[in-house]
Design an enzyme around this catalytic site. Structure first.
Site, mmCIF file in Angstrom:
data_model
loop_
_atom_site.group_PDB
_atom_site.id
_atom_site.type_symbol
_atom_site.label_atom_id
_atom_site.label_comp_id
_atom_site.label_asym_id
_atom_site.label_seq_id
_atom_site.Cartn_x
_atom_site.Cartn_y
_atom_site.Cartn_z
ATOM 1 N N TRP A 1 0.832 -1.211 0.000
ATOM 2 C CA TRP A 1 0.000 0.000 0.000
ATOM 3 C C TRP A 1 0.865 1.259 0.000
ATOM 4 C CZ3 TRP A 1 -1.887 2.734 4.888
ATOM 5 C CH2 TRP A 1 -0.982 2.567 5.945
ATOM 6 N N ASP A 2 2.123 1.104 0.359
ATOM 7 C CA ASP A 2 3.071 2.208 0.365
ATOM 8 C C ASP A 2 2.959 3.061 -0.903
ATOM 9 O OD1 ASP A 2 3.889 0.026 2.022
ATOM 10 O OD2 ASP A 2 5.904 0.835 2.173
ATOM 11 N N GLU B 1 -0.054 -2.785 12.652
ATOM 12 C CA GLU B 1 -0.005 -4.250 12.513
ATOM 13 C C GLU B 1 0.280 -4.970 13.832
ATOM 14 O OE1 GLU B 1 2.972 -3.929 9.552
ATOM 15 O OE2 GLU B 1 1.612 -4.503 7.917
ATOM 16 N N LYS C 1 2.007 0.314 16.327
ATOM 17 C CA LYS C 1 3.210 0.266 15.499
ATOM 18 C C LYS C 1 3.406 1.576 14.753
ATOM 19 C CE LYS C 1 5.369 -2.264 11.688
ATOM 20 N NZ LYS C 1 5.121 -3.154 10.555
ATOM 21 N N GLN C 2 2.328 2.111 14.222
ATOM 22 C CA GLN C 2 2.454 3.279 13.351
ATOM 23 C C GLN C 2 1.131 4.012 13.290
ATOM 24 O OE1 GLN C 2 2.902 0.150 10.202
ATOM 25 N NE2 GLN C 2 2.287 1.828 8.880
#
Lengths: 764, 764
Positions: free
Chosen positions: A326-327, A468, A582-583
C-alpha cells in the site's frame, strides 16, 4: 545549494547501509552504491524492476542481473580493493541532481606506490537499458596495472539462485552473458563494450560464472589513464525479439554515440525530472538537502512500464520480495500525481493489470470482487506468506495476518486511483480499467462486510489496520473509512460513467454482472458503522476494544524487551495487549480525511496517539508531521518531517523484524517527506474543484517554492512568511481555481498573483 | 466385587496424586487423601464448596477451612510421621461404597518399638457439616505416647492467604477456631470435640495458627487405645445465625450421638446414593471398579445447595480457581439427571442464580442477554483472566481467548437446562428461572451473530470451540449447533409457557422486554448457517478454513516440542497452524446431535478427527468412546472409555499447562465414563417422549445392569449379549415407553420385560 551526498573513508560495517544510501538507477534497474571491485559479498545488486523468480519453496523475489560493471585493479601483482587495501583516501559521492555515482580512492600499494582510482557511473534515463561507466586511474610510480573488468554472473540472491544456464560469449569486441530464470525461464542478457584510448594488452577470461577482460597497462608515473564501459541489459519481458541481440546492439550504439553524448542525454532527462519536481527551501539547508534526496530516491526508481510499480524497498535489492505494498498508493503516488502525472498513471495502471490476481485472492478467501495482494508482484497474486516472521525465541515461523486481514489494501488501491483521477482529471483511466478496479474493490468490501442486525449497521470485522501490532480487530477506524470511501467512489464512478459514457457503462455492468451490487453498495454506504470521536475526550477508538488494552508507556514497554529483534506484534508480542501501536493508524485516517474532522478532533487524537506510537514502520513519521501541520503546529511536525526525510541518509531504521532482514531504501518515507513539505507545511489541499493553500511553515523556513501539476495545468507556488505567490504556467489551457485565506482566487494562464498571508496561530 | 481402592507404602512423590486419588468429602467439603499428621506441605486441603476469596490481584479461588483432623503421634519423644519415620507397614484404603478413608501404619521407633496406628475418617453425608475420625493405636513395648490433635489453621493456599484474623478458644471441652476471609469477610468456623475412653493427661496448646490438644498416654504393650474426634465446619454462608456457635453445637450433638451412630447414618445415605447410581458389569473387573470409582468421585462432590455447582477439579483443592466450567452441564449433568434428578436440579439452578453475572459479562462485551462465565464462581462473574497461561519461553503472561470467545458456554447452559427439563419432566425449573436463562442465552446469541447479506445467512464469528488450540475461528460446527439448539429451545420454551402458563409468559416477556426478540430468534433459527458434511468425504470442516491448515500427524508434531510444558495453542503454539486439535469438537457435536447425522457421517468424521486429536483435555476421550459406540464399534470406544474411567486412578493426565499447575480430580472425565457406559455401550438414548436402547457392549462385557430415572419414573435395565431386561419400578405412576430393536415397547408399573436383542454388526 548542494546536490551532493558524500561519504569519506571505508568501513565494512557501513557497506550495506551505503549500498542503499548511494543507490543509482533509472526505474528499469537499480544499482546499489557498492564499489567497482565489489561482488555479492558486499551486496552488489543490479535489480531488475518487475522481473521476478521463485526457486522451490523459497520466497519469490526480483532478480539481480549479472553485474556488468565489475572491475578490479591490480598493481604489480597486488589486488586493490577498498576492503583489503590500505587507503590513502576514499570518497563516495552521489550527485542527486543527475543520478551519477562517483567513487575516488587512493590505494597504498605495499611496495610504497600510490594508485589513484576514480569512476563515474550512471544508469541512463534516456536509454533505460544502458549503463555508462568512466574509470580513470594513475599511479605515483611506474608500475604494471592489470584491470579485470567485465560481467560477474555470481550475483547476490536472498532466495536464489535465480540465474540458471549461464552462457557467455564475445562478439565483435562486445562480451555478453545470458541466463534463464528458474520459474518462468525469462532470458536475462547483459552485454558490455569497452572504449580504451591507451596502449594495453587485452584478453578475455571466461569462468563458469563470469566473463572478464584482462587489460594490462604498463603505467607511467603520474599519467592518467581513462576508459569507458557501456553495459546494456535486456530481458525477454522487454518488447524485443531477442534480449541478447538487443543488449549487444545497444552496446554497439553506445560505442557510436560515445560517453559524453550518452551522459549529456541522461543529464537532460534528469533536468526535466527536476524541473517538474524540485522544491526549494530557504533558511534550512538540512531540510533542503534531505527533501531533495527523498525526491531523488523516488525518481531514481520511477517505473517506465505500467506493468511495474514501486516496491516497498524500491530497487535497493531483493528485500521484502521486491513487492508492492500500500506504500505506493498512499505515500508515493501523491508526489507523482502532483509533479509527474505520467508516472502516476503507470502506478495506477499497474493495479488494473493486476486485477486478475486480486480476483483470485478474493475467491481464495471466499469473497467476491477484488482483494488486492498485500505484497504484489508481477501477476498481482499475493507474495505475502502466512508465516512472515520468525519467532526469535523458538526460531519457529510465526503465523501473522498481513496477508489475510489487511483488507484496507483494496481501499488503498481505489483511493489512489480516485486521487489520480480527480487531481489529474484523466477520465481515460476509468475507461481504461480503473472503473472496473473500483467497482470490484467495492464489491469485495460488500462481500467482506457483515451486517449487525441487532445494531442495524454494517461492520468490518477481523481486520488488521496499518497498526499491525494489533491483528484481527473489529471496526478499525482507518479500515472502515477506507471501505466507506471505496463505496462512495464506486457510486461516483457509476454515476460518471452512466452520465458520460453510457455505452461503456452498460457494457461494464453487464460484463461484471453488477446490477444487484449497485443496490448493495448504496445500502452499505448508508449503513456502514463508523466509530465516532468520544463525546468528551474527542478521541476516536482505533478499533473495538482498544481502550480496554493496557495503557503502558512506550519507555516502560521497551524495558520488557528480551531479545533485540523480537517482534512486538503477533500472538504473543509485547505490544499486542497494550495500547502501543506500530504506526499512525487513526492519525493516517485523519490525514486522509482531514476535511471530515474538526480541528479539535484532529488535535485531540494527535495528542492521544502520538505518545502511544512506536513508529516501528518508516511510514509513520510523515503522517504525524502532516496532521501536526494540519492542526497548525509546524514545530511538532518538523521533527517527524526530518525523521522521514533523512531515513535513508542516517540509516536509522529497523534492520530486522524477527530474524528477517528488512534493510534498503524507504520510498514511502521519501514520498512522506514530500507530502509533509507540500501537503503539510505548504498546506496544499487540492480536490477536483480547487486548490486550497493554507501554509504553516516551520519557523526556520523563510520560504518554500515548488511546481505543481493539477488537472493538466501547471503552476509555480512560492510561500514566504508573509505571502503566497502563485504563477500559472503560460502553456495552461484553463484558469486555476485557488482558495487562499478562505477566499476563492482565480489565476489566469501566465498570470502571477502575490497574496498576503497571515498565519492564524490562535488555533494551535 | 471390590469397592476398595488401596495404596501400599509411602513415597513423597506420590503424595500429590494420592491426595486426589483418595479424596473424600460430602459435597459441602472435600478433603484430600493425606495423612492425619500432614500439613500444607503435603497439600492437606479441606476445601469448602462455593466459598471463594480473593487476595489483592491474585486469582479468586475457593478457600480451605482450618484442618480439624490434624493429629500427630509421638512415641517416647520421637515424632511419628509417614514422611520422616521408618515404616514397617503403610496402607491407605478408600472405601468408595461408603466414602470412608482408612490409613494403617506401623511405625518403627528408633528405640526398636513398633507403633501401630489406624484411623478411619468420613465426611458425613447425613450431616454435611460434620466429620468423624476414629483413631486407634497400640505399641509392641510399653512407652509414652503423646498425641497432638486439634485444629491446624496454617492452611495450604495457592493464591492466599485467605484466612485472616484467626481466633481460637475452648468451650466446654470443645476447641474451636474462627477466621474471616479477606475479600468478603465471611466467617469460617471449625470446632472439634474428642471422646477418649482411656486414661490420659490432657492439656490444650494454643499457637498463633493452631489450637491443639496434647494427650499423654502411658501405653501398655499390646493394648489398643481408641479415640474419636468430631469436627464441625460452618461458614457465614450457611443458614445459621452464628457459624462459630453452630459448629460448637454440632460437636456437642455429635458427642451425644456417638461415633457408631454417626457413621451408620452416613453409610445409610451412601447406600441410598448407590441404590440410584450403581452399575454392575459382569466380565470386566477393571471396568467395574473404574466405573464405580468414577461415580464415587461425582457423588462425593455433589452439591447440597443450588447456589453451588461442581468445579472442574471437583473439591480436590483450589486448582482451576474452583471454577465451574461447561464440564458440569456437558459431562457431569447427564449422570445426575438419569440417576439423581434432585442433585441435577441444583446444578441447573446454579445457572439461574448466576444469571446476573452472565448479563454483566454480555454487557461488558457489548452484547445483550446472558453470556455465561467461562470460569464461574459464586456470583457468576467470570473468573477467567485474559492471560490464563504463562509462556514458557519468555515467562510472560500469554493472551488467551478462553474468556472472550468460548461463547458456546451459553449454549451449554441452555442445553443442560433443557436436557434436565425434558428428561425429568420437571416444568417447574422453567418457571423457577430456567425459562429466563434460556431466553437470555438465545438473546445473547442473536446479539452476537452477524448476518452475511451476501450469502443471506447468519454466521457465528470469532469464537473458540472446545478445541482451544484454534482460537478465534468462524462458524465452528460445535458452536453453531449449540447456538441453533439454544434458539430452538428458546422457541420451544416460549411455546410451552404461552400454552400452559400464559400469565407467567406475559410477565416474563414484559419483564425482559422480549417481544421484538421473538421474531429475531425465529428468523435467525431459519437462517443460521450450518457447515455441512463434504459431499464426497462426509467430513464436516471444524471451522471455516480448518482444511487449509497443515495436515501434520501428531507424532511429527510432537517432535517439534521444545519445552515439555509449552502450550500447543495460543498465537504461536505448535498446533495452532495445524489440523491437530486439542480435544473432541466436531465429534462432541456428533455425540450431542447424534440423531441429526447419518451413521456414515459419524463414522467418516470419527475416522478423520480421531488421529488428529491430541486429547490435551480429559474431556476428550469419553466423546470418542461415545461416538465409537454409536457407530457400532465398541472396541474402538473401549480404550477411550477406560482412559476416561481410570484417569484419577492412574494419575496419567496433564499436570501443567505453561507454568500453571492443573492437577486434581477430573469429574468431567468421571461423568464421561458414566456416559460412555450407559449412553454409549448400553446405548440409552432418551428424549422427552421415549427411551431408546440400542446396546453395543464391548466383547468382554457379559452384561451391564443399572437403574435409571426418567420423568419421575424409575427403572432397572440389564443388558446381556442376547437380551435386554427392563423392569419398571413398582412405585412408578406412568408407563415407560421404550424403543428397542426398532419397536415401541411399553413397560407397565412393576412389570419386567425380557427382550431378545441381536447385535447388528453389519453396520460397523
Amino acid at each position: 545549494m548542494s546536490w551532493l551526498i558524500n561519504n569519506l573513508g571505508y568501513t565494512e560495517d557501513k557497506t550495506a547501509h551505503n549500498g542503499s544510501k548511494f543507490l543509482i538507477g533509472n526505474g528499469y534497474m537499480g544499482y546499489r552504491g557498492t564499489m567497482d571491485e565489489h561482488t555479492k559479498e558486499q551486496l552488489v545488486s543490479c535489480v531488475l524492476a518487475g522481473v521476478y523468480d521463485k526457486v522451490g519453496d523459497s520466497w519469490r523475489e526480483p532478480i539481480n542481473a549479472p553485474n556488468g560493471l565489475f572491475t578490479t585493479l591490480n598493481c604489480d601483482g597486488e589486488v586493490l580493493t577498498v576492503q583489503s587495501s590500505q587507503l590513502e583516501k576514499h570518497e563516495q559521492v552521489l550527485d542527486i541532481k543527475h543520478a551519477i555515482h562517483t567513487r575516488e580512492t587512493i590505494f597504498e600499494v605495499s611496495n610504497g606506490n600510490l594508485v589513484h582510482l576514480k569512476s563515474d557511473r550512471f544508469f541512463s534515463l534516456d536509454d533505460i537499458h544502458l549503463v555508462g561507466l568512466q574509470l580513470t586511474f594513475s599511479a605515483v610510480q611506474d608500475c604494471t596495472i592489470v584491470i579485470e573488468t567485465g560481467i560477474d554472473g555470481d550475483v547476490w540472491d536472498i532466495n536464489g539462485p535465480h540465474l540458471s544456464q549461464l552462457a557467455t560469449g564475445a562478439t565483435n569486441g562486445i562480451i555478453h552473458m545470458s541466463a534463464l530464470t528458474q520459474e518462468m525461464g525469462y532470458q536475462v542478457a547483459v552485454s558490455e563494450a569497452i572504449e580504451i584510448d591507451f596502449a594495453a594488452k587485452q584478453q578475455i577470461i571466461t569462468a563458469p560464472q563470469s566473463i572478464l577482460r584482462q587489460i594490462t597497462v604498463e603505467a607511467t608515473a603520474g599519467e592518467e589513464y581513462t576508459f569507458n564501459k557501456y553495459v546494456s541489459v535486456f530481458t525477454s519481458l522487454d518488447s524485443v525479439e531477442d534480449a541478447g541481440h538487443a543488449a549487444q546492439l545497444s552496446c554497439h550504439n553506445a560505442l557510436k554515440s560515445g560517453y559524453d553524448t550518452l551522459l549529456l542525454n541522461h543529464k537532460q532527462q534528469w533536468v526535466k525530472y527536476w524541473e517538474k519536481a524540485d522544491i526549494s527551501i530557504v533558511g534550512d539547508d538540512d531540510a533542503q538537502l534531505a527533501l531533495r534526496y527523498s525526491m531523488y530516491h523516488l525518481l531514481v526508481i520511477a517505473p517506465h512500464s505500467e506493468k511495474v510499480s514501486i516496491p516497498a524497498r524500491g530497487l535497493s535489492g531483493q528485500v521484502y520480495k521486491g513487492a508492492v505494498f500500500w506504500d505506493t498508493e498512499m505515500f508515493m503516488l501523491p508526489f507523482f500525481v502532483y509533479t509527474n502525472p505520467e508516472i502516476a498513471r503507470r502506478l495506477v495502471k499497474y493495479r488494473c493489470h493486476t486485477l486478475g490476481g486480486a480476483r483470485l485472492k478474493a475467491i481464495e478467501y471466499g469473497f467476491r470482487g477484488a482483494y488486492y495482494a498485500w505484497e504484489s508482484q508481477d501477476t498481482g497474486e499475493d507474495a505475502c506468506t502466512l508465516f512472515n516472521i520468525t519467532d526469535v525465541f523458538t526460531n519457529r515461523p510465526m503465523r501473522t495476518y498481513f496477508r489475510d486481514k489487511q483488507v484496507h489494501i483494496s481501499g488503498d488501491v481505489a483511493y489512489g486511483l480516485w486521487k489520480y483521477y480527480t487531481l489529474t482529471g484523466d477520465e481515460s483511466i476509468l475507461l481504461d480499467g480503473g472503473a472496473e478496479v473500483i467497482l470490484e474493490c467495492a464489491r469485495f468490501f460488500y462481500s467482506y462486510a457483515y451486517f449487525n442486525k441487532d445494531k442495524n449497521r454494517y461492520e468490518i470485522l477481523d481486520v488488521t489496520g496499518p497498526d499491525e501490532y494489533h491483528e484481527r480487530v473489529n471496526n478499525n477506524i482507518f479500515t472502515n473509512q477506507m471501505v466507506k470511501y471505496t463505496l462512495e467512489v464506486a457510486l461516483q464512478t457509476l454515476d460518471l460513467l452512466e452520465r458520460k459514457y453510457g455505452e461503456e457503462y452498460s457494457k461494464l455492468i453487464n460484463q461484471l454482472n453488477y446490477q444487484a451490487d449497485i443496490a448493495h453498495i448504496h445500502e452499505m454506504n448508508e449503513l456502514l458503522y463508523m466509530p465516532q470521536p468520544d463525546s468528551e475526550s474527542l478521541v476516536i477508538e482505533q478499533f473495538d476494544g482498544y481502550h480496554k488494552l493496557e495503557d503502558v508507556n512506550l519507555k516502560e514497554l521497551k524495558t520488557r524487551v528480551i531479545h533485540p529483534n523480537e517482534y512486538y506484534g503477533g500472538g504473543n508480542g509485547i505490544a499486542t495487549s497494550t495500547k502501543i501501536i506500530k504506526q499512525a493508524d487513526t492519525i493516517a485516517m485523519l490525514n486522509m480525511f482531514k476535511n471530515n474532522y474538526s480541528h479539535e478532533v484532529k488535535k485531540a487524537n494527535w495528542s492521544y496517539y502520538e505518545p502511544r506510537t512506536e513508529h516501528g514502520s518508516s511510514l509513520s513519521h510523515c503522517l504525524y508531521s502532516l496532521v501536526a501541520a494540519d492542526i497548525g503546529n509546524a514545530e511538532w511536525g518538523y521533527k517527524y518531517f526530518m525523521k522521514s526525510a533523512t531515513i535513508d541518509l542516517t540509516g536509522e531504521s529497523k534492520q530486522y523484524v524477527g530474524t528477517l532482514y528488512i534493510g534498503g531504501t524507504h520510498p514511502a518515507a521519501n514520498g512522506g517527506a514530500w507530502m509533509s513539505a507540500v501537503l503539510g507545511f505548504a498546506g496544499v489541499n487540492a480536490n477536483e474543484h480547487q486548490i486550497l493553500i493554507n501554509p504553516k511553515l516551520p519557523d526556520k523556513w523563510e520560504s518554500i517554492a515548488f511546481n505543481l501539476s493539477w488537472k493538466g495545468q501547471k503552476m509555480s507556488i512560492t510561500i514566504t512568511k508573509l505571502a503566497i505567490v502563485i504563477r500559472a504556467d503560460r502553456t495552461n489551457t484553463a484558469t486555476l481555481p485557488f482558495e487562499i485565506n478562505g477566499e476563492a482566487i482565480e489565476c489566469q494562464t501566465g498570470q502571477e498573483l502575490s497574496l498576503n498571508f497571515h498565519y492564524d496561530r490562535s488555533i494551535i
